[in-house]
Design a protein around this motif. Structure first.
Motif, PDB file in Angstrom:
ATOM      1  N   ALA A   1       0.832  -1.204   0.000  1.00  0.00           N
ATOM      2  CA  ALA A   1       0.000   0.000   0.000  1.00  0.00           C
ATOM      3  C   ALA A   1       0.866   1.254   0.000  1.00  0.00           C
ATOM      4  N   PHE A   2       1.981   1.221   0.726  1.00  0.00           N
ATOM      5  CA  PHE A   2       2.892   2.374   0.738  1.00  0.00           C
ATOM      6  C   PHE A   2       3.514   2.583  -0.633  1.00  0.00           C
ATOM      7  N   GLU A   3       3.902   1.491  -1.280  1.00  0.00           N
ATOM      8  CA  GLU A   3       4.524   1.587  -2.608  1.00  0.00           C
ATOM      9  C   GLU A   3       3.548   2.133  -3.639  1.00  0.00           C
ATOM     10  N   VAL A   4       2.274   1.812  -3.486  1.00  0.00           N
ATOM     11  CA  VAL A   4       1.259   2.291  -4.422  1.00  0.00           C
ATOM     12  C   VAL A   4       0.951   3.768  -4.172  1.00  0.00           C
ATOM     13  N   GLY A   5       1.182   4.227  -2.933  1.00  0.00           N
ATOM     14  CA  GLY A   5       0.947   5.624  -2.624  1.00  0.00           C
ATOM     15  C   GLY A   5      -0.276   5.867  -1.767  1.00  0.00           C
ATOM     16  N   ASP A   6      -0.740   4.864  -1.075  1.00  0.00           N
ATOM     17  CA  ASP A   6      -1.897   5.019  -0.189  1.00  0.00           C
ATOM     18  C   ASP A   6      -1.531   5.988   0.936  1.00  0.00           C
ATOM     19  N   PRO A   7      -2.294   7.058   1.130  1.00  0.00           N
ATOM     20  CA  PRO A   7      -1.940   8.037   2.166  1.00  0.00           C
ATOM     21  C   PRO A   7      -2.083   7.493   3.594  1.00  0.00           C
ATOM     22  N   ARG A   8      -2.845   6.422   3.782  1.00  0.00           N
ATOM     23  CA  ARG A   8      -3.001   5.843   5.120  1.00  0.00           C
ATOM     24  C   ARG A   8      -1.792   4.996   5.523  1.00  0.00           C
ATOM     25  N   ALA A   9      -0.958   4.644   4.576  1.00  0.00           N
ATOM     26  CA  ALA A   9       0.215   3.813   4.846  1.00  0.00           C
ATOM     27  C   ALA A   9       1.459   4.700   4.875  1.00  0.00           C
ATOM     28  N   ASP A  10       1.738   5.270   6.037  1.00  0.00           N
ATOM     29  CA  ASP A  10       2.936   6.102   6.139  1.00  0.00           C
ATOM     30  C   ASP A  10       4.152   5.218   6.425  1.00  0.00           C
ATOM     31  N   LEU A  11       5.318   5.787   6.208  1.00  0.00           N
ATOM     32  CA  LEU A  11       6.568   5.033   6.314  1.00  0.00           C
ATOM     33  C   LEU A  11       6.788   4.472   7.712  1.00  0.00           C
ATOM     34  N   ALA A  12       6.431   5.232   8.721  1.00  0.00           N
ATOM     35  CA  ALA A  12       6.640   4.767  10.097  1.00  0.00           C
ATOM     36  C   ALA A  12       5.825   3.514  10.385  1.00  0.00           C
ATOM     37  N   ARG A  13       4.576   3.498   9.961  1.00  0.00           N
ATOM     38  CA  ARG A  13       3.730   2.314  10.178  1.00  0.00           C
ATOM     39  C   ARG A  13       4.271   1.113   9.430  1.00  0.00           C
ATOM     40  N   VAL A  14       4.758   1.335   8.210  1.00  0.00           N
ATOM     41  CA  VAL A  14       5.314   0.246   7.412  1.00  0.00           C
ATOM     42  C   VAL A  14       6.547  -0.335   8.098  1.00  0.00           C
ATOM     43  N   MET A  15       7.431   0.536   8.563  1.00  0.00           N
ATOM     44  CA  MET A  15       8.649   0.068   9.209  1.00  0.00           C
ATOM     45  C   MET A  15       8.357  -0.666  10.525  1.00  0.00           C
ATOM     46  N   VAL A  16       7.414  -0.157  11.297  1.00  0.00           N
ATOM     47  CA  VAL A  16       7.053  -0.831  12.554  1.00  0.00           C
ATOM     48  C   VAL A  16       6.440  -2.198  12.267  1.00  0.00           C
ATOM     49  N   ALA A  17       5.579  -2.276  11.275  1.00  0.00           N
ATOM     50  CA  ALA A  17       4.959  -3.558  10.928  1.00  0.00           C
ATOM     51  C   ALA A  17       6.004  -4.554  10.430  1.00  0.00           C
ATOM     52  N   MET A  18       6.955  -4.080   9.648  1.00  0.00           N
ATOM     53  CA  MET A  18       7.995  -4.974   9.142  1.00  0.00           C
ATOM     54  C   MET A  18       8.903  -5.463  10.269  1.00  0.00           C
ATOM     55  N   GLN A  19       9.248  -4.578  11.201  1.00  0.00           N
ATOM     56  CA  GLN A  19      10.078  -4.986  12.326  1.00  0.00           C
ATOM     57  C   GLN A  19       9.324  -5.961  13.232  1.00  0.00           C
ATOM     58  N   HIS A  20       8.028  -5.705  13.418  1.00  0.00           N
ATOM     59  CA  HIS A  20       7.212  -6.608  14.233  1.00  0.00           C
ATOM     60  C   HIS A  20       7.188  -8.003  13.619  1.00  0.00           C
ATOM     61  N   SER A  21       7.000  -8.082  12.310  1.00  0.00           N
ATOM     62  CA  SER A  21       6.959  -9.396  11.665  1.00  0.00           C
ATOM     63  C   SER A  21       8.325 -10.064  11.701  1.00  0.00           C
ATOM     64  N   GLN A  22       9.386  -9.273  11.604  1.00  0.00           N
ATOM     65  CA  GLN A  22      10.734  -9.841  11.650  1.00  0.00           C
ATOM     66  C   GLN A  22      11.040 -10.411  13.038  1.00  0.00           C
ATOM     67  N   VAL A  23      10.681  -9.698  14.084  1.00  0.00           N
ATOM     68  CA  VAL A  23      10.914 -10.176  15.448  1.00  0.00           C
ATOM     69  C   VAL A  23      10.075 -11.424  15.718  1.00  0.00           C
ATOM     70  N   ALA A  24       8.835 -11.419  15.262  1.00  0.00           N
ATOM     71  CA  ALA A  24       7.973 -12.586  15.461  1.00  0.00           C
ATOM     72  C   ALA A  24       8.550 -13.808  14.743  1.00  0.00           C
ATOM     73  N   PHE A  25       9.067 -13.604  13.542  1.00  0.00           N
ATOM     74  CA  PHE A  25       9.647 -14.713  12.787  1.00  0.00           C
ATOM     75  C   PHE A  25      10.907 -15.236  13.471  1.00  0.00           C
ATOM     76  N   LYS A  26      11.766 -14.327  13.931  1.00  0.00           N
ATOM     77  CA  LYS A  26      12.986 -14.756  14.619  1.00  0.00           C
ATOM     78  C   LYS A  26      12.653 -15.527  15.894  1.00  0.00           C
ATOM     79  N   ALA A  27      11.627 -15.094  16.612  1.00  0.00           N
ATOM     80  CA  ALA A  27      11.221 -15.801  17.824  1.00  0.00           C
ATOM     81  C   ALA A  27      10.706 -17.197  17.477  1.00  0.00           C
ATOM     82  N   ALA A  28       9.937 -17.304  16.398  1.00  0.00           N
ATOM     83  CA  ALA A  28       9.419 -18.609  15.981  1.00  0.00           C
ATOM     84  C   ALA A  28      10.556 -19.537  15.575  1.00  0.00           C
TER      85      ALA A  28
END
Length: 118
Positions: free
Chosen positions: A72-99
């Motif tokens: 959504a950020f790459e497409v230009g959706d105004p609701r998807a700001d960079l900070a939210r994208v980065m936090v979501a990506m870090q959250h998924s990365q930490v969850a994956f590493k824990a798994a």
């Protein structure tokens, strides 16, 4: 990073203890919970397989959400700001590493059991 993994593992253990309820060994050791005098059935605690499956589903959902937010950020959706994208990506990365760490410890425990002398 080890502290984060230890924290997640302790959270998993605490969750398992909470889900055991009065069916676990705590009630046999003199837990002060009132007994079920009416006779209604208490919900069964989730099995280890169900708990592990739910954790893997959570990791998958976090990765899918992060991917969708990134797209959504790459497409230009105004609701998807960079900070939210980065936090979501870090959250998924930490969850994956824990798994992965949980999987590694399970494999290690399995190998230790298999190498035990009979």
């Amino acid at each position: 990073m080890t502290d984060a993994i230890s924290s997640i593992l302790s959270q998993i253990r605490a969750h398992e203890l909470r889900t055991q309820g009065s069916l676990g060994p705590a009630s046999a050791a003199g837990d002060a919970r009132p007994s079920n005098a009416i006779g209604t059935a208490q919900p069964a605690a989730p099995s280890f397989q169900q708990t592990l499956s739910n954790a893997i589903d959570g990791v998958s959902k976090a990765q899918n959400d992060a991917g969708a937010l990134q797209q959504a950020f790459e497409v230009g959706d105004p609701r998807a700001d960079l900070a939210r994208v980065m936090v979501a990506m870090q959250h998924s990365q930490v969850a994956f590493k824990a798994a992965v760490e949980v999987r590694n410890r399970l494999v290690q425990a399995y190998q230790e059991v298999m190498n035990m002398p009979i």
